[in-house]
Design a protein around this motif. Structure first.
Motif, PDB file in Angstrom:
ATOM      1  N   VAL A  99      12.271  10.638  -5.079  1.00 26.25           N
ATOM      2  CA  VAL A  99      11.376  11.346  -4.160  1.00 26.25           C
ATOM      3  C   VAL A  99      10.882  10.400  -3.073  1.00 26.25           C
ATOM      4  CG1 VAL A  99       9.092  12.425  -3.973  1.00 26.25           C
ATOM      5  CG2 VAL A  99      10.648  13.118  -5.796  1.00 26.25           C
ATOM      6  N   GLY A 100      10.512   9.186  -3.470  1.00 27.82           N
ATOM      7  CA  GLY A 100      10.105   8.202  -2.475  1.00 27.82           C
ATOM      8  C   GLY A 100      11.232   7.850  -1.526  1.00 27.82           C
ATOM      9  N   ALA A 103      11.601  10.549   1.119  1.00 35.35           N
ATOM     10  CA  ALA A 103      10.570  10.436   2.147  1.00 35.35           C
ATOM     11  C   ALA A 103      10.849   9.271   3.101  1.00 35.35           C
ATOM     12  CB  ALA A 103       9.201  10.270   1.493  1.00 35.35           C
ATOM     13  N   GLN A 107      11.604   9.617   7.055  1.00 36.98           N
ATOM     14  CA  GLN A 107      10.791   8.879   8.029  1.00 36.98           C
ATOM     15  C   GLN A 107      11.672   8.130   9.016  1.00 36.98           C
ATOM     16  OE1 GLN A 107       8.423   5.528   6.566  1.00 36.98           O
ATOM     17  NE2 GLN A 107       6.700   6.234   7.825  1.00 36.98           N
ATOM     18  N   TYR A 114       4.793   8.891   6.456  1.00 39.55           N
ATOM     19  CA  TYR A 114       5.469   8.803   5.161  1.00 39.55           C
ATOM     20  C   TYR A 114       4.879   9.760   4.128  1.00 39.55           C
ATOM     21  CZ  TYR A 114       6.706   6.731   0.622  1.00 39.55           C
ATOM     22  OH  TYR A 114       7.119   6.527  -0.674  1.00 39.55           O
ATOM     23  N   ARG A 115       3.552   9.779   3.988  1.00 41.04           N
ATOM     24  CA  ARG A 115       2.928  10.604   2.955  1.00 41.04           C
ATOM     25  C   ARG A 115       3.163  12.101   3.188  1.00 41.04           C
ATOM     26  NH1 ARG A 115      -0.639   8.374  -0.683  1.00 41.04           N
ATOM     27  NH2 ARG A 115      -0.988   6.134  -0.445  1.00 41.04           N
ATOM     28  N   ILE A 118       6.569  12.898   1.958  1.00 38.75           N
ATOM     29  CA  ILE A 118       6.675  13.020   0.496  1.00 38.75           C
ATOM     30  C   ILE A 118       6.463  14.473   0.091  1.00 38.75           C
ATOM     31  CG2 ILE A 118       5.691  12.367  -1.728  1.00 38.75           C
ATOM     32  CD1 ILE A 118       4.829   9.716  -0.451  1.00 38.75           C
ATOM     33  N   VAL A 122       9.332  17.073  -1.452  1.00 38.61           N
ATOM     34  CA  VAL A 122       9.183  17.736  -2.746  1.00 38.61           C
ATOM     35  C   VAL A 122       9.260  19.256  -2.585  1.00 38.61           C
ATOM     36  CG1 VAL A 122       7.548  18.217  -4.608  1.00 38.61           C
ATOM     37  CG2 VAL A 122       7.934  15.869  -3.861  1.00 38.61           C
ATOM     38  N   PHE A 328       5.934  13.583  -7.542  1.00 40.82           N
ATOM     39  CA  PHE A 328       5.138  13.571  -6.308  1.00 40.82           C
ATOM     40  C   PHE A 328       3.859  12.761  -6.504  1.00 40.82           C
ATOM     41  CE2 PHE A 328       1.507  15.626  -4.164  1.00 40.82           C
ATOM     42  CZ  PHE A 328       1.837  15.390  -2.842  1.00 40.82           C
ATOM     43  N   VAL A 331       4.474   8.887  -6.643  1.00 41.87           N
ATOM     44  CA  VAL A 331       4.774   8.279  -5.341  1.00 41.87           C
ATOM     45  C   VAL A 331       3.546   8.281  -4.439  1.00 41.87           C
ATOM     46  CG1 VAL A 331       6.292   8.351  -3.332  1.00 41.87           C
ATOM     47  CG2 VAL A 331       7.173   8.997  -5.557  1.00 41.87           C
ATOM     48  N   MET A 332       2.714   9.310  -4.565  1.00 43.05           N
ATOM     49  CA  MET A 332       1.520   9.392  -3.720  1.00 43.05           C
ATOM     50  C   MET A 332       0.484   8.323  -4.059  1.00 43.05           C
ATOM     51  SD  MET A 332       1.718  11.635  -1.311  1.00 43.05           S
ATOM     52  CE  MET A 332       0.031  12.041  -0.849  1.00 43.05           C
ATOM     53  N   PRO A 337       8.603   2.648  -3.320  1.00 42.89           N
ATOM     54  CA  PRO A 337       9.743   3.300  -3.984  1.00 42.89           C
ATOM     55  C   PRO A 337      10.864   2.329  -4.356  1.00 42.89           C
ATOM     56  CG  PRO A 337       9.046   4.575  -2.085  1.00 42.89           C
ATOM     57  CD  PRO A 337       8.305   3.269  -2.023  1.00 42.89           C
TER      58      PRO A 337
END
Length: 408
Positions: A99-100, A103, A107, A114-115, A118, A122, A328, A331-332, A337
């Motif tokens: 997932v990271g 993202a 990007q 980036y956030r 993510i 997802v 999610f 990674v948040m 990652p």
């Protein structure tokens, strides 16, 4: 034509297994550190995943059961529970890393925060899994992921010393930095034989409705799919060895990896590299998400499978949604990652015996497999790779600590 499309299962498993974020990180870093000296490890990993995937597909085609289901039924709840816990921990770490990676790639393509990407990544995965039939998921991510073949063109354009490349296929140990070399070798094997690959592969065979008549397709999937994944791994390592090693560049970012295609091929090379990475990592995220849901549902005896639809397998659907949400959340937290990828690969190495020993036992169970049980060749290869797996699983954590994760 239907038979041709069925090979997509192996291609998806290969692109999302051999060339997921773990493989991209370890192959590129290995090439930038040791040039072509670890190509032989990729060959070893290709042979291992082909050997055990063929077993998994055969078990699924003959028994109509995926391997995890057969392990629980034939070897007991205790063995199944150990395999389940080990697999689920590694699956979740791997899913979060993928997932990271999605993202990060988005990007690089868009320049957006980036956030926010993510969350977008997802949500996109959830929509794709919910809406697309299993066969189309295979084809879309498997075939667009083949954009990574741009690294094969890049490797040729960089004009490596092909004599040195050939030497890299001969097994040896680097005497200047033996511990770091062994750490990368262990990581490459872990990236090649991550447990989620075989669980996804065998469950996918049941989703596709394979029977003993499809054993030829099973072999083709395993050999062509993972062979292609190995070829892409060669390309990544050769590109890194030809470009990054002479310049002393450590490719710690996905953007740096993509430069391996941009330098010799320009902007089109960069775009193809990023698109291929996006779909390869996206395919791997779906693999791990499904694998985690397959494992839990099969262990607990729930209805499972994309082919059943959300209404007929609600707990299976809820499981993959929860896994996506957990990935999610991990990674948040802000964890890198790439760092998470290294941890997930090394811990997957530790978990390898809990995956592959039960597979070998079930594939040898003649009361379960009948005349399709392992023969002499399959057992010879299976036992050889089991020995390799045991060695790397015992050395993975010590090597990680002694080398500071490959930093020396």
């Amino acid at each position: 034509m239907k038979r041709i499309f069925e090979v997509a299962l192996g291609i998806l498993a290969a692109i999302g297994g051999f060339v997921d974020i773990g493989d991209i990180v370890f192959n590129t870093a290995a090439g930038a550190t040791f040039g072509y000296g670890l190509l032989w490890v990729v060959v070893l990993g290709v042979g291992g995943i082909i050997t055990y995937s063929e077993m998994c597909g055969r078990v699924a085609a003959v028994s109509k059961q995926p391997v995890f289901d057969a392990v629980r039924e034939r070897l007991g709840l205790a063995t199944g529970l150990v395999a389940l816990v080990a697999a689920q921990i590694v699956n979740l770490l791997t899913l979060a890393a993928e997932v990271g990676g999605i993202a990060l790639t988005l990007q690089l393509l868009s320049g957006l925060p980036y956030r926010a990407l993510i969350l977008l990544g997802v949500l996109a995965l959830a929509v794709v899994i919910w809406v697309l039939p299993f066969g189309w998921i295979e084809r879309v991510f498997g075939y667009i992921g083949l954009s990574l073949l741009v690294f094969a063109v890049a490797a040729i354009k960089l004009h490596p010393d092909w004599g040195e490349v050939a030497k890299g296929f001969v097994p040896h140990v680097n005497t200047e930095s033996p511990l770091v070399y062994c750490y990368f070798a262990v990581g490459l094997l872990g990236a090649a034989m991550t447990p989620y690959e075989v669980y996804f592969y065998s469950s996918g065979a049941v989703e596709e409705g394979w029977t003993p008549k499809d054993l030829g397709i099973n072999k083709a999937n395993a050999i062509i799919g993972y062979g292609l994944g190995g070829f892409l791994s060669f390309a990544l390592m050769i590109t890194a060895g030809a470009l990054f090693l002479p310049l002393g560049i450590e490719p710690e970012l996905l953007g740096t990896v993509a430069l391996g295609a941009e330098v010799p091929l320009g902007q089109i090379g960069l775009i193809l590299a990023l698109v291929g990475t996006l779909f390869a990592v996206g395919g791997a995220a779906i693999d791990t998400c499904f694998s985690g849901a397959y494992n839990l549902a099969q262990f607990l005896g729930w209805e499972w499978g994309k082919y059943r639809g959300e209404a007929r397998a609600p707990r299976f659907t809820l499981t993959w949604l929860v896994l996506l949400a957990l990935g999610f959340c991990i990674v948040m937290t802000g964890i890198d990652p790439i760092l998470l990828t290294e941890y997930s690969v090394i811990f997957s190495v530790v978990a390898l015996p809990f995956t592959y020993i039960p597979i070998l036992l079930v594939a040898n169970d003649k009361s379960h497999m009948g005349r399709y049980a392992n023969g002499r060749v399959a057992n010879t290869l299976g036992l050889f790779y089991l020995l390799v797996i045991l060695v790397v699983s015992l050395t993975a954590i010590p090597l990680m600590l002694l080398t500071n994760m490959g930093q020396g």
